[in-house]
Design an enzyme around this catalytic site. Structure first.
Site, PDB file in Angstrom:
ATOM      1  N   TYR A 226       0.838  -1.201   0.000  1.00 59.94           N
ATOM      2  CA  TYR A 226       0.000   0.000   0.000  1.00 59.94           C
ATOM      3  C   TYR A 226       0.876   1.256   0.000  1.00 59.94           C
ATOM      4  CZ  TYR A 226      -3.416   3.366   1.913  1.00 59.94           C
ATOM      5  OH  TYR A 226      -4.217   4.461   2.124  1.00 59.94           O
TER       6      TYR A 226
HETATM    7  N1  LIG Z   1      -8.002   4.217   5.983  1.00 55.36           N
HETATM    8  C1  LIG Z   1      -7.212   5.231   6.326  1.00 55.36           C
HETATM    9  O1  LIG Z   1      -6.978   5.492   7.506  1.00 55.36           O
HETATM   10  C2  LIG Z   1      -6.608   6.078   5.239  1.00 55.36           C
HETATM   11  C3  LIG Z   1      -5.700   7.059   5.606  1.00 55.36           C
HETATM   12  C4  LIG Z   1      -5.221   7.916   4.614  1.00 55.36           C
HETATM   13  C5  LIG Z   1      -5.639   7.771   3.305  1.00 55.36           C
HETATM   14  N2  LIG Z   1      -6.500   6.784   2.958  1.00 55.36           N
HETATM   15  C6  LIG Z   1      -6.940   6.713   1.550  1.00 55.36           C
HETATM   16  O2  LIG Z   1      -8.086   7.526   1.394  1.00 55.36           O
HETATM   17  C7  LIG Z   1      -8.823   7.107   0.235  1.00 55.36           C
HETATM   18  C8  LIG Z   1     -10.301   7.031   0.556  1.00 55.36           C
HETATM   19  O3  LIG Z   1     -10.522   6.232   1.705  1.00 55.36           O
HETATM   20  P1  LIG Z   1     -12.000   5.686   2.035  1.00 55.36           P
HETATM   21  O4  LIG Z   1     -11.932   5.119   3.411  1.00 55.36           O
HETATM   22  O5  LIG Z   1     -13.008   6.700   1.677  1.00 55.36           O
HETATM   23  O6  LIG Z   1     -12.047   4.486   0.978  1.00 55.36           O
HETATM   24  P2  LIG Z   1     -13.182   3.395   0.729  1.00 55.36           P
HETATM   25  O7  LIG Z   1     -14.375   3.666   1.570  1.00 55.36           O
HETATM   26  O8  LIG Z   1     -12.541   2.050   0.820  1.00 55.36           O
HETATM   27  O9  LIG Z   1     -13.601   3.689  -0.785  1.00 55.36           O
HETATM   28  C9  LIG Z   1     -12.825   3.329  -1.854  1.00 55.36           C
HETATM   29  C10 LIG Z   1     -13.693   3.326  -3.098  1.00 55.36           C
HETATM   30  O10 LIG Z   1     -12.893   2.887  -4.209  1.00 55.36           O
HETATM   31  C11 LIG Z   1     -13.731   2.141  -5.038  1.00 55.36           C
HETATM   32  N3  LIG Z   1     -13.056   1.191  -5.901  1.00 55.36           N
HETATM   33  C12 LIG Z   1     -12.303   0.126  -5.533  1.00 55.36           C
HETATM   34  N4  LIG Z   1     -11.962  -0.582  -6.618  1.00 55.36           N
HETATM   35  C13 LIG Z   1     -12.524   0.036  -7.692  1.00 55.36           C
HETATM   36  C14 LIG Z   1     -12.547  -0.232  -9.094  1.00 55.36           C
HETATM   37  N5  LIG Z   1     -11.949  -1.304  -9.620  1.00 55.36           N
HETATM   38  N6  LIG Z   1     -13.215   0.621  -9.890  1.00 55.36           N
HETATM   39  C15 LIG Z   1     -13.850   1.710  -9.384  1.00 55.36           C
HETATM   40  N7  LIG Z   1     -13.882   2.013  -8.063  1.00 55.36           N
HETATM   41  C16 LIG Z   1     -13.222   1.180  -7.234  1.00 55.36           C
HETATM   42  C17 LIG Z   1     -14.615   1.350  -4.079  1.00 55.36           C
HETATM   43  O11 LIG Z   1     -15.754   0.902  -4.769  1.00 55.36           O
HETATM   44  P3  LIG Z   1     -16.877  -0.028  -4.087  1.00 55.36           P
HETATM   45  O12 LIG Z   1     -17.694   0.909  -3.270  1.00 55.36           O
HETATM   46  O13 LIG Z   1     -17.596  -0.603  -5.249  1.00 55.36           O
HETATM   47  O14 LIG Z   1     -16.160  -1.061  -3.267  1.00 55.36           O
HETATM   48  C18 LIG Z   1     -14.901   2.391  -3.012  1.00 55.36           C
HETATM   49  O15 LIG Z   1     -16.082   3.098  -3.298  1.00 55.36           O
HETATM   50  C19 LIG Z   1      -8.210   5.780  -0.190  1.00 55.36           C
HETATM   51  O16 LIG Z   1      -7.364   6.014  -1.287  1.00 55.36           O
HETATM   52  C20 LIG Z   1      -7.384   5.374   1.023  1.00 55.36           C
HETATM   53  O17 LIG Z   1      -6.281   4.585   0.667  1.00 55.36           O
HETATM   54  C21 LIG Z   1      -6.993   5.936   3.909  1.00 55.36           C
END
Ligand SMILES: NC(=O)c1ccc[n+]([C@@H]2O[C@H](COP(=O)([O-])OP(=O)(O)OC[C@H]3O[C@@H](n4cnc5c(N)ncnc54)[C@H](OP(=O)(O)O)[C@@H]3O)[C@@H](O)[C@H]2O)c1
Length: 219
Positions: free
Chosen positions: A134
């Site tokens: 990641y």
């Molecule tokens: N978790 C943390 O603490 C953290 C910290 C810093 C940054 N981030 C980053 O912040 C960003 C947003 O986080 P979040 O929690 O809002 O993410 P999330 O809820 O997991 O949402 C990710 C979205 O990406 C979509 N996706 C995945 N594969 C796809 C594909 N093949 N085609 C089109 N769409 C696709 C998913 O679709 P589906 O709804 O269909 O599954 C989902 O809607 C991410 O990049 C994450 O890495 C996370």
């Protein structure tokens, strides 16, 4: 401004789409990969584009066409393996950047992760070693964007929570690891789009004690 949100069905994505839809200054297109997700947004009066990030750059470019800006807030999530991390967080992000160029759109906001700019430095944040694939995906997506001709802003949030936004953050080139509600990240993305001073910049963002607008303006 018409904004295409890549990852619109995600947790930040849903906050972002909702805020953009309510704003008088913006229009939004929600890019999703499943028909039922598109139906759900359409029922709320929101324009959608049905595109899978594992598809072609041409398909993504067709979705970008007609927008003024793209926000990439997709991610493969913690439950998938390294293959999907590479295909979505790295390749999907870069394909979205290339598609944006192909559609002759300049503005691109990428949601990255706190501290990843120090990926190759010895004193990087602890989380980076715990998430090797990641971390690499996030780092090289950022680097690709920084080396592109796009008018980019890279937003690097700390640990994401689903708590209600407080409207107050810390924004800096480098911050200690702290958490931040997804709602506040969505607000910061919109304020970045509205502030050309953020073009060509990348910032860490966590919860803090400065109003988001002021924090973005003074960065
Ligand atoms: N978790 C943390 O603490 C953290 C910290 C810093 C940054 N981030 C980053 O912040 C960003 C947003 O986080 P979040 O929690 O809002 O993410 P999330 O809820 O997991 O949402 C990710 C979205 O990406 C979509 N996706 C995945 N594969 C796809 C594909 N093949 N085609 C089109 N769409 C696709 C998913 O679709 P589906 O709804 O269909 O599954 C989902 O809607 C991410 O990049 C994450 O890495 C996370």
């Amino acid at each position: 401004m018409k904004v295409l949100v890549v990852g619109a069905n995600g947790q930040i994505g849903q906050h972002l789409v909702s805020k953009l839809q309510k704003s008088e200054n913006h229009d939004v297109v929600a890019m999703v990969r499943k028909k039922e997700q598109a139906d759900s947004f359409n029922q709320q009066g929101i324009e959608t584009a049905l595109v899978d990030l594992e598809g072609s750059i041409n398909d993504i470019a067709s979705a970008v066409q007609g927008s003024d800006a793209v926000v990439f807030t997709a991610g493969s999530g913690g439950a998938t393996g390294a293959d999907k991390t590479m295909l979505i967080d790295l390749d999907g992000a870069i394909k979205s950047m290339k598609a944006t160029q192909q559609a002759n759109v300049k503005r691109f906001v990428l949601v990255s992760a706190i501290g990843i700019q120090n990926y190759h430095e010895e004193n990087h944040l602890d989380w980076i070693d715990r998430s090797s694939y990641y971390s690499a995906a996030k780092y090289y997506a950022d680097v690709w964007l920084e080396n592109s001709d796009l008018d980019y802003t890279i937003v690097r949030p700390g640990g994401l929570t689903n708590e209600q936004g407080t409207g107050e953050v810390s924004v800096s080139e480098e911050l200690d690891f702290e958490k931040i509600p997804r709602e506040d990240v969505a607000s910061a993305i919109i304020l970045s789009l509205e502030n050309d001073g953020t073009i060509g910049k990348a910032f860490d963002i966590t919860s803090g004690d400065t109003a988001i607008e002021k924090a973005i303006q003074s960065f």
